[in-house]
Design a protein around this motif. Structure first.
Motif, PDB file in Angstrom:
ATOM      1  N   GLU A  38       0.839  -1.217   0.000  1.00 43.45           N
ATOM      2  CA  GLU A  38       0.000   0.000   0.000  1.00 43.45           C
ATOM      3  C   GLU A  38       0.868   1.259   0.000  1.00 43.45           C
ATOM      4  N   LYS A  43      -1.761   3.713  -2.429  1.00 41.61           N
ATOM      5  CA  LYS A  43      -3.223   3.587  -2.306  1.00 41.61           C
ATOM      6  C   LYS A  43      -3.551   2.277  -1.597  1.00 41.61           C
ATOM      7  N   ASP A  47      -8.215  -0.364  -3.846  1.00 45.57           N
ATOM      8  CA  ASP A  47      -8.003   0.528  -5.005  1.00 45.57           C
ATOM      9  C   ASP A  47      -7.014  -0.089  -6.001  1.00 45.57           C
ATOM     10  N   ILE A  48      -6.004  -0.781  -5.487  1.00 46.08           N
ATOM     11  CA  ILE A  48      -5.046  -1.450  -6.399  1.00 46.08           C
ATOM     12  C   ILE A  48      -5.796  -2.500  -7.226  1.00 46.08           C
ATOM     13  N   VAL A  50      -9.017  -2.623  -7.973  1.00 46.00           N
ATOM     14  CA  VAL A  50      -9.985  -2.028  -8.903  1.00 46.00           C
ATOM     15  C   VAL A  50      -9.272  -1.287 -10.039  1.00 46.00           C
ATOM     16  N   GLU A  51      -8.257  -0.503  -9.703  1.00 44.04           N
ATOM     17  CA  GLU A  51      -7.636   0.369 -10.714  1.00 44.04           C
ATOM     18  C   GLU A  51      -6.572  -0.348 -11.545  1.00 44.04           C
ATOM     19  N   ASP A  52      -5.837  -1.271 -10.930  1.00 41.94           N
ATOM     20  CA  ASP A  52      -4.711  -1.909 -11.637  1.00 41.94           C
ATOM     21  C   ASP A  52      -4.970  -3.392 -11.927  1.00 41.94           C
ATOM     22  N   GLY A  53      -5.901  -3.998 -11.185  1.00 42.53           N
ATOM     23  CA  GLY A  53      -6.230  -5.407 -11.386  1.00 42.53           C
ATOM     24  C   GLY A  53      -5.463  -6.327 -10.447  1.00 42.53           C
TER      25      GLY A  53
END
Ligand SMILES: Nc1ncnc2c1ncn2[C@@H]1O[C@H](COP(=O)(O)OP(=O)(O)O)[C@@H](O)[C@H]1O
Ligand SMILES: O=C(O)C1=C[C@@H](OP(=O)(O)O)[C@@H](O)[C@H](O)C1
Ligand SMILES: [Mg+2]
Length: 167
Positions: A38, A43, A47-48, A50-53
């Motif tokens: 993190e 983040k 969030d990792i 959701v945003e990066d997969g």
């Protein structure tokens, strides 16, 4: 350099909580690879995901665990899925690895609705049951010590781990 102990187990087993308590009792540093990830990503883990997969998270996790195993000499907690990676399992050979086991009933009580754990966002009970069945053999494969945590208070689990480590 090697960690005093590395904690593995499924979400809710208590790796982060018991790992920190054991480190405090031993007077050594504590690190959690999820917290390191993190920090590095800037983040939170959901969030990792959701945003990066998830693959991006697993890649960061593999590198973070490898680095910690080589450079950290305190107590280390891994994320529950770190042992899915074959290279990580190989790297764990030769380390003191504590598998905190927990069955579905207690694991569900501890993770609640799965807040902060993206894999449990949908149907936490069925997901956790599946993950337990899929991963149990992998935890057993890497473990040098196994401690069952079901029905036990944190202090009891911590004391049992300390007894095993001092042996
Ligand atoms: N005997 C026990 N061993 C470990 N954790 C316990 C125990 N009893 C209750 N808990 C609680 O279960 C939760 C475990 O969460 P955590 O340490 O984040 O697990 P993990 O890092 O393995 O996902 C904590 O809230 C902790 O207080
Ligand atoms: O089991 C998993 O795949 C995961 C477990 C989590 O850590 P905890 O086991 O500490 O909850 C965290 O690494 C991420 O949400 C993925
Ligand atoms: Mg944790």
């Amino acid at each position: 350099m090697a960690p005093v102990a590395v904690f593995v187990g499924v979400m809710g087993a208590g790796k982060s909580t018991i790992g920190a308590a054991v480190a405090a009792e031993l007077g050594v540093a504590f690190a959690d690879t999820d917290a390191i990830i993190e920090d590095r990503a800037g983040k939170p883990i959901p969030d990792i995901f959701v945003e990066d997969g998830e693959p991006a998270f697993r890649d960061l996790e593999r590198r973070t665990v490898a680095e910690a195993l080589a450079t950290f000499d305190g107590v280390l907690a891994l994320g529950g899925g770190a042992i899915l990676d074959e290279d990580t399992r190989k790297l764990l050979a030769g380390h003191t690895v504590v598998y905190l086991s927990v069955e579905l009933t207690d694991a569900i009580k501890r993770v609640g609705l799965g807040a902060g754990r993206p894999l449990l966002a949908i149907n936490p009970r069925a997901t956790l049951r599946h993950l337990l069945d899929q991963r149990r053999p992998l935890y057993l494969e890497v473990a040098t010590h196994t401690v069952a945590t079901d029905g036990r208070a944190e202090a009891e689990t911590t004391a049992e781990v300390l007894t095993l480590l001092r042996r």
